[in-house]
Design an enzyme around this catalytic site. Structure first.
Site, short mmCIF file in Angstrom:
data_model
loop_
_atom_site.label_atom_id
_atom_site.label_comp_id
_atom_site.label_asym_id
_atom_site.label_seq_id
_atom_site.Cartn_x
_atom_site.Cartn_y
_atom_site.Cartn_z
N HIS A 73 0.62 -1.21 -0.16
CA HIS A 73 -0.13 0.06 -0.08
C HIS A 73 0.84 1.30 0.00
O HIS A 73 1.74 1.19 1.01
CB HIS A 73 -0.85 -0.07 1.20
CG HIS A 73 -2.06 -0.85 1.12
ND1 HIS A 73 -3.22 -0.78 1.82
CD2 HIS A 73 -2.35 -1.99 0.43
CE1 HIS A 73 -4.11 -1.83 1.55
NE2 HIS A 73 -3.59 -2.36 0.67
N TYR A 201 -9.42 5.44 7.38
CA TYR A 201 -9.78 5.75 8.75
C TYR A 201 -10.74 6.85 8.98
O TYR A 201 -10.88 8.16 8.28
CB TYR A 201 -8.45 6.27 9.45
CG TYR A 201 -7.19 5.30 9.31
CD1 TYR A 201 -7.00 4.54 10.74
CD2 TYR A 201 -6.25 5.07 8.37
CE1 TYR A 201 -6.12 3.76 10.76
CE2 TYR A 201 -5.30 4.07 8.55
CZ TYR A 201 -5.11 3.49 9.93
OH TYR A 201 -4.29 2.44 10.06
N PRO A 293 -4.23 0.95 18.66
CA PRO A 293 -4.09 0.22 17.34
C PRO A 293 -4.16 1.23 16.08
O PRO A 293 -3.84 0.79 15.22
CB PRO A 293 -5.22 -1.06 16.95
CG PRO A 293 -6.15 -0.67 18.15
CD PRO A 293 -5.67 -0.02 19.27
N LYS A 297 0.65 0.37 14.95
CA LYS A 297 2.39 0.45 15.61
C LYS A 297 2.58 -0.59 16.26
O LYS A 297 3.70 -0.88 16.62
CB LYS A 297 2.26 1.79 16.16
CG LYS A 297 2.11 2.91 15.25
CD LYS A 297 3.57 2.65 14.13
CE LYS A 297 3.51 3.83 13.07
NZ LYS A 297 3.52 3.04 11.71
N TYR A 385 3.66 6.85 9.59
CA TYR A 385 3.00 5.66 9.19
C TYR A 385 3.90 4.60 8.56
O TYR A 385 3.79 3.39 8.84
CB TYR A 385 1.79 5.89 8.08
CG TYR A 385 0.63 5.10 8.13
CD1 TYR A 385 -0.38 5.31 9.04
CD2 TYR A 385 0.61 4.06 7.15
CE1 TYR A 385 -1.44 4.19 9.16
CE2 TYR A 385 -0.35 3.11 7.34
CZ TYR A 385 -1.53 3.18 8.06
OH TYR A 385 -2.25 2.47 8.15
#
Ligand SMILES: Cc1cc2nc3c(=O)[nH]c(=O)nc-3n(C[C@H](O)[C@H](O)[C@H](O)COP(=O)(O)OP(=O)(O)OC[C@H]3O[C@@H](n4cnc5c(N)ncnc54)[C@H](O)[C@@H]3O)c2cc1C
Length: 390
Positions: A73, A201, A293, A297, A385
């Site tokens: 991704h 998200y 979560p 991480k 990220y």
């Protein structure tokens, strides 16, 4: 009585990855796991691997299936106010992430360990670490009703948040930092195609939602729920209805639903214990720290600990240099705190807090708008990220 170089307490991803990396370096280790292999593989947890963990899988020689079946991704979607924007990882960093389930990572590591004849003891009870602050540590445990003892040079405490390793460090040595969030995540796994090819998200007035996946036919969805909610309160239909209300209409319309094959509620917590070393005992992964979560991480931070410990042990067994081990705690914690910060920041940005005022909500929306409009803010998010460098 037996002897090995490193006893690894815990056969989750931290312990197994360390075991395989040590094997590659010719360092002998015994892994002690409280549960069965099937039980460990049945736990549905993380699914997004940072570049660092992807690299360690390669170093450990277990990345063939991940490369074939995982999904690269190079961006993620953030939704709020009925709309969605993308944070492009490759526009801001030289890295991507890999969608590949923790279950698969663990399976690959177990298979590699079995193939190389690694000593893994399952269903051990009453594991006790002795004399970790001396030059002659040892570990005792029961297996099949028989008391056992293994003497060793070092012990890696990879036994998760509820394990015994952290508690072996005397209370007067340990300092613990904790934040418990006033909500949980209700998650389901369903054999349906993901609603989007990238994670979404979502910040909504009804609470956070996450659309994630494991592969093209296996989706993982989460919604924020009350901290004391129960899975039994949520039929599949109720879950899907609530998810649809929290994600942008365009996504809700194309959402494919189906029966859940797993459903669970996870509490959200930030936790760090310091130091991560006591004598010859080294803590790795959830044994030393927990993150909410949001931002994926937990597993990845466990992997960075494993990297530092593996480096230290290789240095010691390679040329007798203990500097890597001596600085393990400082190096690991420096990165841990940065990932704690990111997970805390992202959680605060995306969730509805029970005590949230209208002003607090406006601040969240302003920060999301800033992130949407600012390449610099997106660069900071992308960098975190894909994973901070080791
Ligand atoms: C419900 C849930 C959902 C999660 N979702 C995500 C996510 O989406 N993304 C993400 O990045 N992270 C997620 N995490 C976090 C991630 O799964 C963990 O960070 C990761 O599992 C840490 O690996 P570990 O090996 O350090 O610990 P663990 O996976 O906890 O493994 C520890 C092992 O030690 C064993 N053990 C415990 N005590 C003993 C003992 N006394 N003796 C011997 N063995 C023992 C346990 O059985 C276990 O197998 C989630 C965690 C949970 C609990």
């Amino acid at each position: 009585m037996a002897r090995t170089q490193v006893v690894i307490v815990g056969g989750g991803p931290s312990g197994l990855l360390l075991g395989q990396l040590l094997f590659k370096a010719g360092i002998e280790a015994v892994v002690l796991e409280r549960k069965t292999r099937e039980y460990v593989l049945g736990r549905i947890r993380a699914g997004v691997l940072e570049r660092g963990l992807v690299g360690l899988m390669g170093e450990a020689g277990v990345d063939t299936r991940m490369k074939a079946e995982g999904f690269v991704h190079d961006g993620t979607q953030l939704a709020y106010d009925g709309d969605m924007f993308r944070v492009d990882f490759t526009a801001h960093t030289d890295a991507t992430v890999m969608v590949y389930g923790q279950t698969e990572v663990t399976r690959d590591l177990y298979d590699a360990r079995a193939a190389t004849g690694g000593d893994t003891r399952f269903e051990v009870d009453n594991v006790v670490i002795h004399d970790a602050d001396t030059d002659a540590p040892f570990v005792t445990f029961d297996q099949n009703g028989t008391a056992q003892r293994i003497d060793c040079d070092y012990i890696a405490g990879c036994d998760g948040f509820h394990g015994i390793s952290r508690k072996t460090i005397p209370a007067f040595v340990r300092r613990e930092y904790e934040k418990v969030y006033p909500f949980g995540w209700l998650g389901i796994l369903s054999e349906t195609p993901p609603v989007n090819h990238e994670l979404i998200y979502a910040n909504s007035d009804r609470g956070f939602a996450l659309c994630s996946m494991r592969n093209a036919q296996l989706s993982r969805y989460y919604i924020q729920c009350d901290v004391d909610d129960h899975v039994g309160n949520w039929s599949d239909d109720a879950f899907w209805d609530e998810l649809r209300r929290r994600i942008p209409a365009a996504a809700a319309e194309t959402l494919v639903t189906g029966p859940s094959i797993e459903k669970s509620i996870a509490p959200l917590r930030s936790f760090v214990t310091e130091p991560m070393r006591w004598g010859r005992l080294f803590l790795c992964g959830d044994a030393a720290h927990i993150v909410p979560p949001t931002g994926a991480k937990g597993l990845n931070t466990a992997a960075s600990d494993v990297h530092y410990l593996n480096q230290g042990l290789r240095q010691f067994y390679g040329d007798g240099d203990s500097r890597g081990l001596d600085t393990y705690s400082e190096k690991a914690l420096a990165r841990v705190w940065k990932t704690e910060r990111f997970s805390w920041w992202f959680s605060n940005l995306m969730h509805h807090y029970p005590s949230q005022s209208d002003f607090d909500k406006k601040m969240q929306l302003a920060e999301l708008a800033f992130l949407r409009d600012s390449p610099e803010a997106q660069a900071a998010m992308a960098l975190n990220y894909v994973g901070l460098p080791y």
